[in-house]
Motif scaffolding. Structure first.
Motif, mmCIF file in Angstrom:
data_model
loop_
_atom_site.group_PDB
_atom_site.id
_atom_site.type_symbol
_atom_site.label_atom_id
_atom_site.label_comp_id
_atom_site.label_asym_id
_atom_site.label_seq_id
_atom_site.Cartn_x
_atom_site.Cartn_y
_atom_site.Cartn_z
ATOM 1 N N UNK A 75 -34.245 27.045 16.282
ATOM 2 C CA UNK A 75 -33.174 26.190 15.778
ATOM 3 C C UNK A 75 -32.886 25.015 16.713
ATOM 4 N N UNK A 76 -33.344 25.106 17.963
ATOM 5 C CA UNK A 76 -33.043 24.073 18.962
ATOM 6 C C UNK A 76 -34.322 23.491 19.556
ATOM 7 N N UNK A 77 -35.264 23.107 18.682
ATOM 8 C CA UNK A 77 -36.572 22.634 19.131
ATOM 9 C C UNK A 77 -36.492 21.407 20.054
ATOM 10 N N UNK A 78 -35.542 20.528 19.816
ATOM 11 C CA UNK A 78 -35.414 19.347 20.664
ATOM 12 C C UNK A 78 -35.101 19.753 22.107
ATOM 13 N N UNK A 79 -34.172 20.688 22.286
ATOM 14 C CA UNK A 79 -33.819 21.176 23.615
ATOM 15 C C UNK A 79 -34.988 21.948 24.233
ATOM 16 N N UNK A 80 -35.651 22.763 23.434
ATOM 17 C CA UNK A 80 -36.818 23.521 23.902
ATOM 18 C C UNK A 80 -37.877 22.568 24.446
#
Length: 121
Positions: A75-80
């Motif tokens: 759900x948080x691919x940008x942060x990953x």
């Protein structure tokens, strides 16, 4: 596995922090702990993630001022991507200011997590 030091240990990967990189409540979606924060990146079908969640929650409950934040990596691919998270579970140990002082992938042992908190508090 140990959260201290650096380099691979079995199938687990451990390294020191990310220099001056800091994370805040806005990025993480929850408030940081007063003294330290354990940030866990998990995925839905990851069995070691469930065990890691239990371990980190227990440690956070035992040590005053420590928070545990679990983040759904999908759900948080940008942060990953921004943090270079390559697998789950990955645990970041943050100090009170949100600076990443330790990072490890794989399922940690409770004693190792407690020892790693010594670098953050």
């Amino acid at each position: 596995m140990t959260l201290h030091g650096g380099g691979p240990i079995g199938r687990r990967q451990v390294r020191d922090g990310d220099g001056d990189r800091r994370l805040g409540a806005a990025e993480l979606g929850a408030e940081l702990g007063e003294r330290a924060t354990l940030v866990q990146f998990s995925s839905a079908f990851c069995q070691p993630c469930r065990a890691t969640q239990r371990t980190l929650s227990e440690v956070a409950a035992m040590v005053d001022g420590v928070a545990h934040i679990e983040i759904d990596a999908e759900a948080r691919l940008e942060l990953v991507r921004a943090l270079g998270i390559a697998r789950t579970p990955t645990v970041l140990v943050l100090d009170a200011a949100g600076r990443i002082v330790r990072r490890a992938s794989g399922q940690p042992r409770r004693a190792d997590v407690i020892a790693a908190l010594g670098d953050a508090v």
